[in-house]
Write an enzyme that holds these catalytic residues in place. Structure first.
Site, PDB file in Angstrom:
ATOM      1  CG  HIS A  44       3.043   8.008  22.115  1.00 39.71           C
ATOM      2  ND1 HIS A  44       3.491   8.544  21.072  1.00 39.71           N
ATOM      3  CD2 HIS A  44       2.917   6.460  21.825  1.00 39.71           C
ATOM      4  CE1 HIS A  44       3.158   7.828  20.064  1.00 39.71           C
ATOM      5  NE2 HIS A  44       3.156   6.601  19.872  1.00 39.71           N
ATOM      6  CB  THR A  47       9.889   5.212  29.344  1.00 35.30           C
ATOM      7  OG1 THR A  47       9.562   4.168  29.033  1.00 35.30           O
ATOM      8  CG2 THR A  47      10.154   4.624  31.401  1.00 35.30           C
ATOM      9  NE  ARG A  48      10.337   8.477  23.383  1.00 35.08           N
ATOM     10  CZ  ARG A  48       8.942   8.142  23.220  1.00 35.08           C
ATOM     11  NH1 ARG A  48       8.848   6.470  24.070  1.00 35.08           N
ATOM     12  NH2 ARG A  48       8.280   8.245  22.616  1.00 35.08           N
ATOM     13  CE  LYS A 264       9.045   2.211  25.931  1.00 35.58           C
ATOM     14  NZ  LYS A 264       9.145   4.209  25.763  1.00 35.58           N
ATOM     15  CG  HIS A 268      17.276   3.092  18.016  1.00 34.21           C
ATOM     16  ND1 HIS A 268      16.616   3.786  18.164  1.00 34.21           N
ATOM     17  CD2 HIS A 268      18.234   3.001  17.348  1.00 34.21           C
ATOM     18  CE1 HIS A 268      17.015   4.566  17.775  1.00 34.21           C
ATOM     19  NE2 HIS A 268      18.316   4.114  17.197  1.00 34.21           N
ATOM     20  CB  CYS A 312       6.261   5.682  18.803  1.00 34.34           C
ATOM     21  SG  CYS A 312       6.888   6.614  18.940  1.00 34.34           S
ATOM     22  CE  LYS A 345      19.368   9.719  24.604  1.00 34.83           C
ATOM     23  NZ  LYS A 345      18.738   9.533  22.675  1.00 34.83           N
TER      24      LYS A 345
HETATM   25  C1  LIG Z   1       8.889   4.205  20.620  1.00 37.57           C
HETATM   26  C2  LIG Z   1       9.732   5.025  20.671  1.00 37.57           C
HETATM   27  C3  LIG Z   1      10.427   5.465  21.463  1.00 37.57           C
HETATM   28  C4  LIG Z   1      11.575   6.150  21.567  1.00 37.57           C
HETATM   29  N1  LIG Z   1      13.312   6.512  22.445  1.00 37.57           N
HETATM   30  C5  LIG Z   1      13.693   7.473  22.670  1.00 37.57           C
HETATM   31  C6  LIG Z   1      14.052   6.913  23.301  1.00 37.57           C
HETATM   32  O1  LIG Z   1      14.548   5.393  24.723  1.00 37.57           O
HETATM   33  N2  LIG Z   1      15.334   8.354  23.692  1.00 37.57           N
HETATM   34  C7  LIG Z   1      15.523   9.361  23.314  1.00 37.57           C
HETATM   35  O2  LIG Z   1      16.080  10.144  23.762  1.00 37.57           O
HETATM   36  N3  LIG Z   1      14.598   9.805  21.999  1.00 37.57           N
HETATM   37  C8  LIG Z   1      13.866   8.127  21.885  1.00 37.57           C
HETATM   38  N4  LIG Z   1      12.491   8.303  21.323  1.00 37.57           N
HETATM   39  C9  LIG Z   1      12.660   9.125  19.735  1.00 37.57           C
HETATM   40  C10 LIG Z   1      12.147  11.193  20.323  1.00 37.57           C
HETATM   41  O3  LIG Z   1      10.885  10.654  21.223  1.00 37.57           O
HETATM   42  C11 LIG Z   1      11.661  11.365  19.140  1.00 37.57           C
HETATM   43  O4  LIG Z   1      12.616  12.198  18.897  1.00 37.57           O
HETATM   44  C12 LIG Z   1      11.166  12.555  20.005  1.00 37.57           C
HETATM   45  O5  LIG Z   1      10.053  12.693  21.269  1.00 37.57           O
HETATM   46  C13 LIG Z   1      10.563  14.153  18.820  1.00 37.57           C
HETATM   47  O6  LIG Z   1      10.052  15.326  19.353  1.00 37.57           O
HETATM   48  P1  LIG Z   1       8.862  15.926  18.390  1.00 37.57           P
HETATM   49  O7  LIG Z   1       8.981  16.779  19.086  1.00 37.57           O
HETATM   50  O8  LIG Z   1      10.200  15.901  17.058  1.00 37.57           O
HETATM   51  O9  LIG Z   1       7.644  15.296  17.750  1.00 37.57           O
HETATM   52  P2  LIG Z   1       6.297  15.271  17.999  1.00 37.57           P
HETATM   53  O10 LIG Z   1       6.661  15.302  20.385  1.00 37.57           O
HETATM   54  O11 LIG Z   1       5.980  14.028  17.631  1.00 37.57           O
HETATM   55  O12 LIG Z   1       5.900  16.143  18.146  1.00 37.57           O
HETATM   56  C14 LIG Z   1       5.343  17.371  16.580  1.00 37.57           C
HETATM   57  C15 LIG Z   1       3.998  17.755  16.975  1.00 37.57           C
HETATM   58  O13 LIG Z   1       3.973  18.819  15.885  1.00 37.57           O
HETATM   59  C16 LIG Z   1       2.581  18.493  15.809  1.00 37.57           C
HETATM   60  N5  LIG Z   1       1.935  18.934  14.183  1.00 37.57           N
HETATM   61  C17 LIG Z   1       2.701  18.215  13.210  1.00 37.57           C
HETATM   62  N6  LIG Z   1       1.609  18.706  12.212  1.00 37.57           N
HETATM   63  C18 LIG Z   1       1.231  20.118  12.056  1.00 37.57           C
HETATM   64  C19 LIG Z   1       0.658  20.813  11.950  1.00 37.57           C
HETATM   65  N7  LIG Z   1       0.371  21.089  10.564  1.00 37.57           N
HETATM   66  N8  LIG Z   1      -0.279  22.226  12.372  1.00 37.57           N
HETATM   67  C20 LIG Z   1      -0.053  21.936  14.013  1.00 37.57           C
HETATM   68  N9  LIG Z   1       0.434  21.167  15.014  1.00 37.57           N
HETATM   69  C21 LIG Z   1       1.169  20.019  14.334  1.00 37.57           C
HETATM   70  C22 LIG Z   1       1.991  17.160  16.380  1.00 37.57           C
HETATM   71  O14 LIG Z   1       0.628  17.244  16.607  1.00 37.57           O
HETATM   72  C23 LIG Z   1       2.667  17.248  17.576  1.00 37.57           C
HETATM   73  O15 LIG Z   1       2.392  17.132  18.251  1.00 37.57           O
HETATM   74  C24 LIG Z   1      11.689   7.087  20.436  1.00 37.57           C
HETATM   75  C25 LIG Z   1      10.788   7.782  19.579  1.00 37.57           C
HETATM   76  C26 LIG Z   1       9.572   5.894  19.283  1.00 37.57           C
HETATM   77  C27 LIG Z   1       8.679   6.449  18.935  1.00 37.57           C
END
Ligand SMILES: Cc1cc2nc3c(=O)[nH]c(=O)nc-3n(C[C@H](O)[C@H](O)[C@H](O)COP(=O)(O)OP(=O)(O)OC[C@H]3O[C@@H](n4cnc5c(N)ncnc54)[C@H](O)[C@@H]3O)c2cc1C
Length: 382
Positions: A44, A47-48, A264, A268, A312, A345
């Site tokens: 959330h 932007t990324r 924003k 990191h 985040c 990304k």
């Molecule tokens: C401030 C910030 C800036 C960032 N900037 C960048 C950037 O510029 N470029 C980049 O490439 N990356 C960036 N990242 C990293 C990137 O956003 C993350 O690596 C990526 O979004 C992770 O995705 P995910 O699917 O692993 O996790 P999430 O998107 O958090 O998804 C996990 C999902 O699992 C669900 N879940 C968990 N446990 C359960 C359960 N027991 N039952 C059912 N559902 C469950 C959760 O509700 C959630 O929806 C940034 C992250 C942050 C916090």
């Protein structure tokens, strides 16, 4: 129901995995404890960043190039813009690790980059005043993605291809059986041939502490620049990442939300370890003071008012490389976690890889460096 694949978590990685599986005509059940896109995990904030000259490791470049192709395809399928390639700057000392590793990745994979000195950087991007002796590497195809829209698009298209998506349904436990997997939620017990665990910062609990993951609290802030936002508009301002002595670089984006939206910025890396349950989601003056201090060292007009701020979560691995592969103990289970703050990304290509692993037990994408087995304690290796 009995699906081919169950996907635990529908964030960045899970939404993409559901899309690729459903697109290949297989049945998939996606489960999420919330209603993605939401603001309690890692995906959330509007932007990324996406970059091609990937200083985190040259081996990521082929994957990021495939990610670009898939983002562009997703834009066509969804009929909306998700990827903006306004260019990106990495700044720092020419001998520093950040600049050196960025240039090495660019050279190895023939990525078009220009090296700008302090004067040229300021001429092209007037808000930026590099420190004496510093340079900027201009990655021409870098830019940003709209993470919430990407998740929405993947989920929408997955559903269009027949994926069954259940929101507000928490997975309580899962187990692998000889015939497949069984997943228990608050509402029901489901069975499938395969399971993909993509629980973001909840991966530690969903994988019962299998891997050395650490969750950290990150802060994003939207700053009002002194002197107005015009020089920060995406047509003339890049995404940026600036070296820092403490290894926690500040980075930021152009102004994409129009007047009043702010710029924003974030840092990191973080020393504030937490869990998704106990994290303090309130942003303090101390958080934003550290951020302002870091960013304004090279962009002096970003000393203005903080318009809003949000926390985040990162899920860190010890080497800050991702974990993507088959579960070390259970063959029908694949996992992807520990994206260490730079995974978004790649989520388009990680979705493709996870679909490959779940449906064929192999992938032609280069994911060896992400093996979950690399954390095995050496004394237990036979
Ligand atoms: C401030 C910030 C800036 C960032 N900037 C960048 C950037 O510029 N470029 C980049 O490439 N990356 C960036 N990242 C990293 C990137 O956003 C993350 O690596 C990526 O979004 C992770 O995705 P995910 O699917 O692993 O996790 P999430 O998107 O958090 O998804 C996990 C999902 O699992 C669900 N879940 C968990 N446990 C359960 C359960 N027991 N039952 C059912 N559902 C469950 C959760 O509700 C959630 O929806 C940034 C992250 C942050 C916090």
């Amino acid at each position: 129901m009995h699906a081919d694949v169950i996907v635990l978590g529908l964030g960045a990685m899970g939404s993409a995995a559901c899309f690729h599986i459903a697109h290949r005509g297989k049945s998939v059940l996606g489960l999420d404890r919330f209603r993605p896109p939401h603001d309690r995990g890692s995906t959330h904030g509007g932007t990324r960043m996406i970059r091609q000259a990937y200083g985190e490791g040259a081996d990521y470049v082929p994957l990021v190039l495939r990610a670009y192709e898939l983002w562009e395809k997703l834009e066509r399928d969804a009929g909306m813009r998700l990827l903006f390639t306004n260019g990106g700057l990495v700044f720092g000392s020419p001998d520093g690790r950040l600049i050196q590793s960025t240039l090495a990745a660019a050279r190895q994979h023939a990525i078009s980059c220009a090296i700008l000195d302090k004067r040229e950087t300021h001429r092209r991007f007037p808000p930026i005043a590099l420190l004496p002796g510093e340079v900027a590497v201009h990655d021409l195809r870098a830019g940003y993605l709209l993470p919430e829209e990407c998740v929405r698009a993947h989920l929408h298209l997955a559903a269009g291809h027949g994926a069954e998506l259940h929101f507000d349904e928490e997975v309580l436990s899962w187990k692998a059986e000889p015939s497949g997997v069984q997943v228990t939620t608050q509402r029901a017990v489901y069975r499938a041939e395969r399971l993909i665990v993509v629980a973001g910062p909840w991966a530690g609990e969903s994988l019962q502490g299998l891997l050395p993951l650490k969750v950290t609290r990150q802060v994003m802030a939207w700053m009002e620049p002194n002197g107005g936002i015009d020089p920060f508009l995406p047509g003339c301002f890049p995404v940026f990442l600036g070296e820092s002595d403490d290894g926690r670089p500040a980075y930021g984006f152009p102004s994409i939300d129009g007047p009043g939206g702010g710029i924003k910025v974030a840092i990191h890396g973080s020393v504030q370890e937490c869990t998704p349950a106990n994290v303090d989601r309130t942003v303090t003056g101390q958080d934003t003071a550290e951020l302002t201090e870091k960013v304004s060292r090279r962009i002096p007009s970003l000393r203005g008012r903080v318009l809003r701020a949000q926390t985040c979560l990162y899920t860190m691995t010890p080497d800050e490389h991702f974990i993507v592969g088959q579960h070390p103990q259970y063959e029908p289970v694949s996992i992807a976690c520990g994206f260490s703050g730079h995974g978004f990304k790649f989520s388009s290509v990680v979705g493709e890889v996870l679909a490959d692993l779940a449906l064929t037990s192999r992938t032609s994408s280069p994911i060896e460096m992400f093996s979950p087995l690399r954390f095995k304690d050496p004394i237990f290796v036979a």
